[in-house]
Every structure is written in C-alpha cells, then in structure tokens.
Design a protein around this motif. Structure first.
Motif, mmCIF file in Angstrom:
data_model
loop_
_atom_site.group_PDB
_atom_site.id
_atom_site.type_symbol
_atom_site.label_atom_id
_atom_site.label_comp_id
_atom_site.label_asym_id
_atom_site.label_seq_id
_atom_site.Cartn_x
_atom_site.Cartn_y
_atom_site.Cartn_z
ATOM 1 N N THR A 249 1.350 -1.827 0.234
ATOM 2 C CA THR A 249 0.073 0.318 -0.253
ATOM 3 C C THR A 249 0.817 1.131 0.077
ATOM 4 O OG1 THR A 249 -1.483 1.549 1.416
ATOM 5 C CG2 THR A 249 -0.335 -0.300 2.354
ATOM 6 N N MET A 340 -5.711 -4.181 0.673
ATOM 7 C CA MET A 340 -6.112 -3.382 1.640
ATOM 8 C C MET A 340 -7.125 -2.974 1.381
ATOM 9 S SD MET A 340 -4.041 -1.519 4.283
ATOM 10 C CE MET A 340 -4.435 0.389 4.719
ATOM 11 N N HIS A 345 -11.049 6.379 1.271
ATOM 12 C CA HIS A 345 -10.425 6.616 0.329
ATOM 13 C C HIS A 345 -10.104 6.523 -0.760
ATOM 14 C CE1 HIS A 345 -10.514 9.236 3.767
ATOM 15 N NE2 HIS A 345 -11.028 7.819 4.821
HETATM 16 C C1 ANZ Z 1 -3.988 0.914 0.506
HETATM 17 C C2 ANZ Z 1 -4.993 2.433 -0.027
HETATM 18 C C3 ANZ Z 1 -5.713 2.952 0.526
HETATM 19 C C4 ANZ Z 1 -4.706 2.474 -0.663
HETATM 20 C C5 ANZ Z 1 -5.978 4.108 0.275
HETATM 21 C C6 ANZ Z 1 -4.554 3.691 -1.621
HETATM 22 C C7 ANZ Z 1 -5.384 4.647 -1.401
HETATM 23 P P1 ANZ Z 1 0.839 2.747 -6.723
HETATM 24 O O1 ANZ Z 1 0.503 4.769 -6.132
HETATM 25 O O2 ANZ Z 1 0.746 2.847 -8.510
HETATM 26 O O3 ANZ Z 1 1.798 2.050 -6.633
HETATM 27 N N1 ANZ Z 1 -2.760 -1.690 -5.196
HETATM 28 C C8 ANZ Z 1 -1.191 -2.593 -4.393
HETATM 29 N N2 ANZ Z 1 -1.550 -3.334 -5.129
HETATM 30 C C9 ANZ Z 1 -1.493 -3.674 -6.124
HETATM 31 C C10 ANZ Z 1 -2.410 -4.373 -7.152
HETATM 32 N N3 ANZ Z 1 -1.577 -5.705 -7.141
HETATM 33 N N4 ANZ Z 1 -3.080 -4.139 -8.277
HETATM 34 C C11 ANZ Z 1 -4.502 -3.438 -7.787
HETATM 35 N N5 ANZ Z 1 -3.730 -1.535 -7.466
HETATM 36 C C12 ANZ Z 1 -2.933 -2.349 -6.559
HETATM 37 O O4 ANZ Z 1 -0.485 2.242 -6.093
HETATM 38 C C13 ANZ Z 1 -0.936 1.752 -5.054
HETATM 39 C C14 ANZ Z 1 -2.041 1.513 -4.526
HETATM 40 O O5 ANZ Z 1 -2.919 1.191 -5.369
HETATM 41 C C15 ANZ Z 1 -1.851 0.569 -2.957
HETATM 42 O O6 ANZ Z 1 -2.488 1.461 -1.976
HETATM 43 C C16 ANZ Z 1 -3.310 -0.673 -3.240
HETATM 44 O O7 ANZ Z 1 -4.197 0.145 -2.851
HETATM 45 C C17 ANZ Z 1 -3.280 -0.203 -4.962
HETATM 46 F F1 ANZ Z 1 -6.669 5.839 0.471
HETATM 47 O O8 ANZ Z 1 -3.909 0.554 -0.247
HETATM 48 B B1 ANZ Z 1 -3.731 1.434 -1.144
#
Ligand code: ANZ
Length: 803
Positions: A249, A340, A345
C-alpha cells in the motif's frame, strides 16, 4: 544547361559509393561524431517518406559535422528478425531468411537513391550469425550474473491456432481476448519462459535519465513506465489458519479504514483459503479472468466484479476481522498481488464496496461527499488520530515494524522482461538443458549457435516454437550425456538492444570481439552516440531495453559510458495530404520512389526538411514540393550569373546566411536554415552577380540538404576534382555583419514620403536635419508649420506639420 537531376544524382551516388566517400576515417586526432537513426525493420513495403525524413536529418548532421572537421560515423543496418517474416514463412512455406534479405536489398537501394551518406562497411543484420553470436554471448553473461532466469510466465495461448500469440496479434471482442486471425478464443496460460531481470536496474534507469538530453515527454514516459512507488508492505494473517499474505500500500496511514482485503484471482493462496461453499464461484471467476488483458482489468475496468472467498483476514493494527475477496482489479503482477481495501479513501475500493455492500469507515476528516483521496487529520485511528498523512505514515510503519507485521517498501511498475518467443525467426538461446533440467550455457567457442535452416515452418501445436519440430537439432549428445536445446528464440528487441555497439565493432572482416581491449578502445572512442533520431513509438520498449543492456555492459567493464544515447530527437510524423496518418486503406501513402523519379532526391530532401520543424507532425503537400523543386532550379541557374572576385553589396547577407545556417543546423532547425538560404538566393538575383567565395560558400551550406546538385555545381562551375564532402565549413566574418549605413524612413503626418541613408546610431540632430532636407519631404512641408520631429533610432523619422 538544364538542371538534369536524374543524371546528376546517379552520377554522384556512383561516385560516393565507388570511393566510399562516407567511410568513417581511421583517425585518432579529429573529434568524433556518432549520428544514428533508429534501426529499420526491412519490411516488404520498402521505405516510407517518414524514414526519409529521419535519414535526411541525420545525413545533414553527418555532412555538416564532417565539413566542420569531425570524424563522423553514420552507419546503417537491419533489425531483421521479427514477426512479419515469420508469418510470411508460415503462410507460404518459404524461408524467412530469403524474404528478409530480399527486403534488405530493396531498402538499401532506396537509401542509396535518396543520397544518404552511409558507411556501408559497417552494415549488418541482426540475423547475421556473426552478429548474433555476440547477442548470444551477452545472454550467457546475463545468465552468469543472475539476470536471466526461467520462470512460469503467463502467455497468450490460442488453442484454435495451436500457438502462442503476441499482444498485437490479439483483439478484444466482448471483453474477452480472441486471435486477430480467425477470431479463436485466447487465454492466459503459464509456460516456462526466459526472463531478464531489468527490475534490478530500475533505480539506475530512473536516476540516469538526468544525464540525457532527451525530449521531456520521453523521459516522463520512461519514468511512468518504471513507476517507482514508495509505501509499505503489511502482513495480514488469515483467520483460523496458518496462512498469511502481504499487501502493498502507498497509504499505510489508512490502515484503520481497511474494511476488506482483495487478492488477485491468480494469487497462490486463493484456492487454499476459499471455503467449501464459495469454491465453485471462486474457480469460475478465476477462469473468466484468464480471458482478460491487464489493461481491461486496470484502467478500463468499469464493472468492479469480484467474489467473496469465504475466508477472513486479521488487520494487524487492531485485530479486526475483514472479509477476503478476489477481484480482477487487483493485478497479480503488481506489488504483492494483494491489497487492503480502504473504500473511504480509494476510488476503486469505494466503487467495489458500494457494489458489493461492504463497510466504509472514514479515517480522514473531510466534508466532501463520497470517497476522499486527499490529505487531512486522521480520525478513528487510535495511535495516529490528529496526525496528517506524512507523519501518520511514519508512526504506523514504525509501529508495524515493532510488531513484525510490516515495513517500508518500494515497488516498481516495471516488470521483468519476458525474453522467450515461441518463434522460429529469432536468435536461438545459447543454452542446453541436461536430463534434470539444469541449464548449461554454451562457451564463447561454441558460439554462434546457428539458427538451423527449416524448409517447412509450422507451429508445433504445443505452443512451443516451430524449432520443437526439429528433433535432431533439439536433442543432442555431448560427452556421452544427453541434452536438450531451448526451442524458444529471443525477441526482436534483443538484437536491437546493442546494435549501436555492433556498428562500432563491425569491420570488413567481421566483428571485433566485444570482450577485447581492441573493442574497448573503439567503444571508448565512439560512445555514447552523439545524436539519435527516430520515432516516438520506441519511447519505452527499445529505449529502455537498450539502456538496460548498456548498463549491464558498463558493469562488465566493456563500455565506459553510463548511457548509450546522449541526445535524442523524435522526428514528427509525415501525414497524408488529408492530414491523416498515412495508410494503405486510406490511399494517402506517398511512395518515395515515385517522388524521387519525378522530382529528384535533392528536392525530396529539401522539401521534407522545409515542411516544418523536424519534431512536428506535418501533412504532405504536393504544391509545396513543386516550390522546393523551383528553388533548386533557381539555385542551378544562379550559377550562370557572372561570378566576380568581390561583391561587397552581398557581404552582409552572405555572412548573415553562414551564421544563421550554422546555428540552425547545430540545433537541427533545418527549416529556418533553408528560409535563410532562400533570402540569400533572392538577394543574389537582385544583384545579378556574386563573388566566388560567396558562390562556393553557399554550395557548402546547401550541401548537407541537397548533396547532389551542390557537388555537381562545385565540380563543374569551379573545376574541382574532389568531392565537396571534406571541404571546410564556411566561417562568418563578423566585421561584415556591422552595417556601414542603414536606411531610415521619413513620414510626414503619418505618410511615408522619403528615405535617407545614415550611419547606424548617428547623432539625432543630424538625422533630423537630413530628414527635413530630403527632397520629397521638402515638397510636403513647404510653407507649413513644423509642429514636431520625432526620431526612433535607426528606423524612422516622424514629422508632424500644421497649416
Ligand atoms: C490501501 C490504500 C488506501 C491505497 C488508499 C490507496 C489509497 P501506486 O501508487 O500505483 O503504486 N494496489 C497495490 N497493489 C495492487 C495490485 N496488485 N493491483 C491493484 N492495485 C494495487 O498504487 C498503490 C496502491 O494501489 C496501493 O495503495 C493499493 O491501494 C493499490 F486510501 O492500499 B492502496
């Protein structure tokens, strides 16, 4: 005499090739200049006018720099392996080799007839075994350094055709993949593939972009492609089991807002944790996902489909149980293949939660409706309540570290390079597998491993390359042991990853071995390439892969520069006269052969360089090409005017032209350089005479753009024996750029009445006096009261009268 361009062009093309005029000099003193076009694929269609644009631009630079005293290298060769030849072979049963070398012959003829000055002694094709010997050798080094390995990789398998397909052989129909040919279903299937670990170079590929004089948008595309992302890896345990999984994340600060977790359908844990009740649904969903491309699952994903696994995960920060889903919006290939989900958000999570009725917990204060992705004070978040984003991240990650449940993590979007192709027409891998599937690389003495001739190329039916059909080639015995060869071949981008090095090492008797002192000396002399011109379509693929290989060769100590291409220019696209991209179906393709036969190569070159800035897209315009031809006719006739020892009246415009053209060539602003030469020609016609120095100097300025006509005039008008190609570039006499006198116009009550000549910056009182005495001014002011006289320096005198 008429300007007989076809006879003149033929004559000089023969002269240059017989004397090898453009051969790189064997010289240790002159500064070097290495100018290169992107490697052409010798297609059956022959050269496009866009090729001519790019080759003319590099040819101008090479001729210009040669006259400036540089030792110039301007080579050309052929990116000769690849799909079209393979397809031709499959369809016709012919040898792709023959087809390819025939196309090369045609390309070469066209380059020659466009008057492009190439050092042909350095020519080679990637499919020449003496070249691919070294492509294979580099592969063995990559393997030895742990940068090449075999992995299960998903390929596009087409059962109907019994073959693996490249992405551009696939279409999307009703959201699923089908083959372009025959429209058979295509699914993802795991196969053992060679993979090159370009990701180990991700940081250097990113950082060293700073060393490059490249267009900003290309650097930006590479940056995005590499896609460095800083965040955290957090471990979630699976409730009532020994399993756990990591998520990646970028927002560890939102951990208290995680209301569910999502695994990519391909995640290895999925079938282990799925509950009995959900298993069938889960399996069905996995199968559907196999028919989708990553693009459809990512940016184009609108439906936010997914399935509950029946299992729960435990949030390490508060011990809360959250449901585990699988959904195709989570990609197996990015991060850890698991997320997760924080619907309050994150947009994708928000849409997914709404659709599937999952909880939404707000952990950042805001007043906006729906999902909020910005920064703010944290709430409902225990240890980070009241903190802003950056501080909250730090506190959370530290805390997770102390729990052993997470750590800071950097992820790249860049994927390792899948390096196997299930094709015949490519470089064979220089490896053997023993009976236990161990890999043994071939030694330098055993290279090249020649691509065996095959008369009837057809798919193996198993998804392997047609080479798998060649039993005697695949299976060998060595030292009484049995081995198997690799039936896959390398991708087309292998040979083009280091071809600019190939040119430096190519001699008439073969290649200087890459791993020798002699090679190092030559490479140090010539690299990096000073100027590289080609189309923007190679922004990431070729340009990223060759930067990777170059850095690897740098690490082996074989090259001394960190980067292969110092300055890069993307030539703009030449569009059809209808402003559309040229294509056969639109019938707007211009064939350079036809243009050359009607107008000549010099006119084609001049026209293409005059169309607009090199980098701009520009439509073809037949009237404008007539204009280019008329200009060269005028240049030709200009040399029938009297030529004298000195013509001072043209000193200013001549020196101005030398200065402007030199500066413009230096920055590849060829169109404005041509405009200035047109000004010079007009002024010569006005004078009806020019000097010998001006006449010869002008031929040199025009030569890089229109080499044939200028060689001919140089030889015939001035009785020269040698080519103009090595004559010294004209210099500017700055003193001639200071004007003795300038013209000042005189207006009376706003009407132009007369002109006077004065020295630049002449005394104001004197200029005003001369203005009032000018005969036509006297006529219009006589007997009237002079109210005001205003002088704008070096330009105009305004006289206001009344009465
Ligand atoms: C929780 C979260 C909360 C996220 C939030 C974002 C906002 P970049 O910036 O492109 O690296 N992610 C992680 N692995 C993924 C996958 N294999 N396939 C699709 N989505 C995935 O994006 C990183 C964010 O993309 C990560 O952060 C995850 O969502 C998602 F308020 O985690 B995030």
């Amino acid at each position: 005499m008429e300007y007989n361009f076809s006879a003149i062009e033929k004559k000089w093309q023969t002269y240059w090739s017989e004397r090898k005029t453009f051969k790189t000099e064997n010289d240790q003193i002159k500064p070097t200049y290495y100018v290169l076009n992107m490697f052409p694929y010798p297609s059956a269609q022959g050269l496009h006018v866009g090729h001519i644009e790019s080759y003319t631009a590099t040819d101008i630079m090479s001729r210009f720099k040669r006259m400036q005293g540089y030792n110039v290298m301007h080579p050309m060769g052929w990116d000769a392996f690849g799909l079209p030849a393979e397809q031709y072979a499959l369809q016709t049963g012919n040898d792709p080799r023959e087809f390819t070398y025939k196309n090369i012959g045609n390309f070469k003829r066209q380059v020659h007839e466009a008057g492009i000055g190439i050092d042909w002694d350095r020519e080679f094709a990637t499919s020449d075994s003496e070249y691919y010997k070294w492509t294979q050798w580099i592969f063995t080094k990559l393997f030895e350094h742990g940068l090449a390995e075999r992995k299960d990789v998903e390929v596009n398998w087409c059962e109907g055709l019994g073959t693996v397909l490249a992405n551009d052989e696939i279409e999307i129909s009703d959201g699923i993949m089908v083959s372009e040919r025959g429209h058979y279903p295509v699914t993802k299937k795991a196969m053992k593939q060679w993979v090159l670990k370009i990701t180990k170079y991700a940081d250097r590929l990113l950082e060293d972009l700073n060393l490059l004089d490249w267009p900003d948008h290309i650097k930006e595309m590479q940056k995005n492609w590499i896609g460095k992302s800083t965040g955290a890896k957090i471990t979630f345990k699976v409730a009532h089991s020994d399993h756990s999984f990591d998520i990646f994340t970028t927002r560890p600060d939102t951990l208290y807002g995680a209301t569910y977790a999502v695994l990519a359908p391909e995640h290895p844990l999925v079938l282990e944790i799925a509950s009995q009740d959900e298993l069938e649904e889960v399996k069905r969903y996995i199968e559907i996902t196999k028919q989708k491309t990553d693009l459809d699952r990512g940016d184009l994903n609108k439906d936010k489909s997914g399935v509950f696994t029946g299992a729960f995960a435990i949030n390490p920060i508060n011990g809360k149980k959250v449901p585990i889903w699988i959904a195709d919006y989570v990609l197996a290939s990015y991060g850890t293949g698991a997320v997760m989900a924080v619907p309050a958000h994150d947009e994708r999570d928000y849409e997914f939660a709404l659709k599937h009725g999952l909880d939404i917990i707000k952990v950042i204060e805001h007043d906006e409706p729906g999902c909020f992705t910005g920064d703010g004070f944290h709430i409902n978040s225990d240890i980070i309540n009241g903190l802003m984003n950056d501080d909250a991240k730090e506190v959370i990650v530290k805390h997770l570290e102390s729990l052993g449940a997470g750590k800071k993590e950097i992820t790249y979007r860049l994927r390792d390079w899948v390096f196997s192709r299930q094709r015949y027409w490519g470089e064979p891998f220089p490896v053997l597998f023993d009976e236990d599937d161990n890999v043994i690389t071939l030694s330098e003495e055993e290279l090249p491993l020649e691509l065996p001739k095959m008369t009837n190329i057809k798919p193996s039916g198993t998804g392997e390359s047609p080479l798998a059909n060649l039993y005697e080639w695949i299976n060998i015995e060595k030292d009484q042991k049995r081995y198997r060869r690799e039936s896959n071949t390398m991708p087309q981008l292998a040979g083009s990853s280091w071809y600019y090095i190939g040119y430096v090492l190519k001699t008439l008797v073969g290649f200087i071995p890459l791993n020798t002192e002699e090679a190092k000396k030559e490479l140090d002399k010539w690299l990096p390439v000073d100027l590289y011109i080609g189309g923007a379509e190679h922004a990431v693929g070729h340009l990223l892969y060759s930067r990777f290989w170059h850095k690897f060769l740098y690490d082996l100590g074989l090259v001394s520069s960190k980067e292969p291409f110092l300055k890069l220019i993307n030539q703009g696209m030449i569009l059809g006269s209808d402003n559309q991209k040229m294509s056969k179906s639109k019938g707007n393709v211009v064939n350079p052969d036809e243009v050359i036969s009607v107008y000549g190569a010099d006119t084609l070159r001049l026209y293409e360089m005059f169309m607009g800035p090199l980098e701009a897209d520009k439509p073809w315009n037949t009237e404008a090409i007539d204009g280019a031809k008329r200009f060269l006719d005028r240049v030709w006739r200009m040399y029938y005017l009297p030529i004298e020892d000195e013509v001072p009246a043209l000193d200013f415009v001549y020196n101005q032209t030398v200065k402007k053209v030199t500066e413009d060539y230096e920055k590849q602003a060829f169109n404005t350089g041509i405009s200035q030469m047109m000004i010079f020609v007009n002024d010569v016609y006005r004078q009806k005479v020019f000097s010998k120095a001006q006449a010869i100097g002008f031929l040199k300025l025009l030569n890089p753009i229109a080499p044939h006509i200028t060689e001919e005039l140089y030889q015939t008008v001035f009785n020269k024996k040698d080519t103009i190609a090595y004559q010294e570039w004209p210099t500017v006499d700055e003193s001639k750029l200071v004007l003795d006198e300038i013209e000042v116009v005189i207006q009376v009550n706003g009407k132009l009445r007369d002109r006077i000549s004065v020295k630049p910056n002449e005394d104001e009182t004197l200029v005003k006096k001369l203005a009032l005495e000018a005969p036509n001014v006297v006529k219009f002011t006589e007997g009237l009261a002079i109210v005001k006289v205003i002088y704008i320096q070096n330009k105009i005198v305004n006289i206001v009268v009344k009465g």
